[in-house]
Design a protein around this motif. Structure first.
Motif, short mmCIF file in Angstrom:
data_model
loop_
_atom_site.label_atom_id
_atom_site.label_comp_id
_atom_site.label_asym_id
_atom_site.label_seq_id
_atom_site.Cartn_x
_atom_site.Cartn_y
_atom_site.Cartn_z
N ALA A 1 38.42 11.30 34.56
CA ALA A 1 38.38 12.43 35.49
C ALA A 1 38.01 12.01 36.90
O ALA A 1 38.50 12.58 37.86
CB ALA A 1 37.40 13.49 34.99
N LEU B 1 48.29 8.31 31.21
CA LEU B 1 48.64 9.18 30.07
C LEU B 1 47.40 9.60 29.30
O LEU B 1 47.26 10.75 28.89
CB LEU B 1 49.64 8.47 29.15
N ALA C 1 44.48 9.91 30.56
CA ALA C 1 43.76 10.89 31.39
C ALA C 1 44.38 12.27 31.22
O ALA C 1 43.66 13.28 31.15
CB ALA C 1 43.80 10.46 32.85
N ILE C 2 45.72 12.32 31.11
CA ILE C 2 46.36 13.62 30.88
C ILE C 2 45.89 14.18 29.54
O ILE C 2 45.59 15.37 29.42
CB ILE C 2 47.89 13.47 30.90
N MET D 1 42.54 15.67 29.82
CA MET D 1 42.48 16.95 30.54
C MET D 1 42.46 18.12 29.58
O MET D 1 41.95 19.19 29.90
CB MET D 1 43.68 17.09 31.47
N ASP E 1 34.18 19.10 45.37
CA ASP E 1 35.49 19.59 45.78
C ASP E 1 36.60 19.10 44.88
O ASP E 1 37.64 19.73 44.76
CB ASP E 1 35.78 19.17 47.23
N LEU E 2 36.33 17.96 44.24
CA LEU E 2 37.33 17.46 43.28
C LEU E 2 37.59 18.51 42.22
O LEU E 2 38.74 18.82 41.90
CB LEU E 2 36.78 16.22 42.60
N ASN F 1 39.57 21.24 43.57
CA ASN F 1 40.99 20.90 43.64
C ASN F 1 41.64 21.14 42.30
O ASN F 1 42.70 21.74 42.19
CB ASN F 1 41.16 19.41 43.98
N LEU F 2 40.95 20.63 41.27
CA LEU F 2 41.47 20.75 39.92
C LEU F 2 41.66 22.22 39.58
O LEU F 2 42.71 22.64 39.11
CB LEU F 2 40.48 20.11 38.95
N ALA G 1 44.47 23.73 41.37
CA ALA G 1 45.75 23.28 40.81
C ALA G 1 46.03 24.02 39.52
O ALA G 1 47.16 24.48 39.29
CB ALA G 1 45.70 21.78 40.56
N GLU H 1 47.15 27.39 40.31
CA GLU H 1 48.56 27.40 40.71
C GLU H 1 49.45 27.40 39.48
O GLU H 1 50.41 28.15 39.38
CB GLU H 1 48.87 26.17 41.55
N ASN H 2 49.08 26.51 38.54
CA ASN H 2 49.87 26.44 37.32
C ASN H 2 49.92 27.79 36.65
O ASN H 2 50.98 28.24 36.21
CB ASN H 2 49.27 25.41 36.36
N GLU I 1 54.49 33.89 36.80
CA GLU I 1 55.80 34.17 37.40
C GLU I 1 56.90 33.95 36.37
O GLU I 1 57.79 34.78 36.20
CB GLU I 1 56.04 33.24 38.59
N LYS J 1 59.59 36.46 34.89
CA LYS J 1 61.04 36.23 34.92
C LYS J 1 61.63 36.47 33.53
O LYS J 1 62.65 37.13 33.37
CB LYS J 1 61.34 34.80 35.36
#
Lengths: 258, 215
Positions: A19, A191, A193-194, A197, A227-228, A231-232, A235, A238-239, A245, A249
């Motif tokens: 992370a 990978l 790290a993903i 998450m 702040d990291l 950011n996460l 993000a 946003e996702n 959305e 649709k």
């Protein structure tokens, strides 16, 4: 409960390597064999468990704005926080030296397995990073700081153990020549790290109501998120937005179909 | 470069490509990855490291004959920590928002392996001017990777560069968003930094076969 939560949070969610990328240099350099990786990992747990609480004490009684109040009222207005880098790194360097001497004297067997790694650790970013994150997240008590140190150490240990095991196996695979060694290690770490998450939801619970409660709890634990993290969070937000959305649709499409 | 002899200019140019601190020497990766979600932060970080490494190399090189070798690590740490405190205070005074974004990673310049690595490998054995060039060269090599990673992550992740909306406005659907382009929010998350660096290494080693490792 607080301790358990912080413990697992520091191992999985805020994993040092995956992370925040701390201690990447030694993570990449010493992960060719599992046995050496275990040695370095154990040394990191050991040193983090000592230095984080020590630096917590320093921060609390020396460095924070107003921390010198215990000396008398005239000292209460001092703010020495700009000295924290040099104090922390000095503590770490001396502690590492001290630990090396003590371990050598009392447990030669442990010294033989940890010995060569201890000097390396003084300049490992994971150690200083542990102390700095402890400071910026404002961990409230000494006990929690110790838990945080041990948890972060174990998280780092896990990460280096995993990558060392993978690198031992990948020697037998047909990796494109230009990616061999460093390149493929980077991509595998990405990978992994993903994968890590996905632990992000571990402490926030499944349904939204629970998530909010837990989040406020976490926020009161760590008043100031870095702040990291923000950011996460943005993000992820946003996702989520794009997800909603998308679902709108889809809903529109199904309506059209009907 | 008429100012520099051939040997000296090699000191600066080598770390930019074939002896790059990040992709070849594997130094200083920690901070390189965490702050590259924005180009802005990458540039500031690169400049900070340039300052610390250039000056630190000179200081260590001047003191190289009087530092007892047993305590050299702690002397080096004190020199770096002092320089980093200067950087941190300057950032807090003149670019507060940015110093918030960089958070603990300014402090982590202290344990940036490039700095200790260059002190150990170069400054302890060479004169101040050459050490300065070596420091500048290595910091520039580090900075280049940071800027490349920051460029791609910011461009693909949020569609901006240094905060300017170069690809159009995603909300008002102008620019290339008008034809259905979407930002890839995933680029802003930390794992993508690793993968971008992995790809840079891949490209570099494909172009220069001599750098390929055998496992």
């Amino acid at each position: 409960m607080e301790h358990i939560e912080l413990f697992f949070k520091s191992i999985f969610i805020d994993n040092m390597v995956f992370a925040t990328f701390l201690g990447m240099c030694s993570y990449l350099a010493v992960s060719k064999k599992v046995s050496t990786a275990v040695g370095l990992g154990a040394a990191v747990i050991f040193v983090l468990a000592i230095t984080v609480p020590l630096n917590w004490l320093l921060d609390q009684y020396l460095l924070q704005p107003g921390a010198l109040a215990w000396l008398g009222e005239s000292y209460a207005s001092y703010d020495l926080s700009f000295l924290s880098f040099i104090m922390f790194i000095a503590t770490i360097a001396t502690m590492v030296q001290l630990v090396e001497i003590v371990v050598e004297k009392f447990s030669p067997a442990l010294y033989n397995s940890l010995g060569i790694f201890l000097p390396l650790i003084a300049v490992n970013c994971a150690i200083l990073g542990g102390s700095l994150f402890m400071q910026s997240r404002e961990i409230p008590t000494l006990g929690l700081a110790t838990t945080y140190g041990i948890g972060s150490g174990i998280g780092w240990f896990l990460a280096i153990l995993a990558i060392a095991a993978i690198r031992e196996k990948i020697r037998y695979s047909n990796v494109p020549p230009a990616l061999r060694g460093l390149g493929i290690t980077f991509i595998i770490t990405g990978l992994m790290a993903i994968g890590f998450m996905s632990f992000g939801g571990m402490l926030t619970g499944g349904d939204d109501g629970g998530a909010k409660e837990e989040q406020t709890m976490v926020q009161s634990d760590f008043k100031q998120q870095t702040d990291l993290d923000q950011n996460l969070a943005s993000a992820i937000q946003e996702n989520k937005d794009t997800n909603t959305e998308d679902s709108q649709k889809i809903a529109n499409n199904t309506k059209g179909n009907e | 470069m008429a100012l520099l002899s051939k040997k000296d200019s090699k000191l600066i140019l080598d770390p930019l490509t074939d002896n790059n601190p990040i992709t070849i020497q594997v130094l200083g990766i920690c901070s390189a990855l965490a702050i590259t979600a924005e180009l802005n932060a990458s540039i500031v970080m690169a400049i900070s490291v340039l300052f610390v490494l250039g000056l630190g190399n000179v200081v260590i090189s001047l003191m190289r004959n009087i530092i007892p070798s047993k305590i050299r690590i702690i002397v080096q740490l004190v020199v770096v920590a002092t320089l980093v405190i200067i950087v941190d205070q300057v950032l807090k005074a003149f670019a507060y928002e940015l110093s918030k974004t960089l958070s603990v990673f300014v402090g982590l310049i202290i344990t940036n392996c490039i700095i200790m690595g260059r002190f150990e490998a170069f400054a302890l054995g060479n004169g101040p001017w050459r050490s300065f060039l070596d420091g500048v060269g290595n910091a520039a090599g580090y900075g280049i990777i940071l800027v490349i990673v920051g460029f791609f992550r910011e461009l693909l992740g949020s569609g901006t560069l240094l905060g300017f909306k170069v690809l159009g406005d995603p909300i008002e659907k102008t620019g290339i968003y008008a034809i259905g382009y979407e930002n890839n929010g995933f680029m802003l998350l930390s794992p993508m930094a690793l993968i971008v660096v992995g790809i840079i290494i891949w490209v570099q080693r494909t172009r220069n076969k001599a750098l390929v490792e055998d496992h």
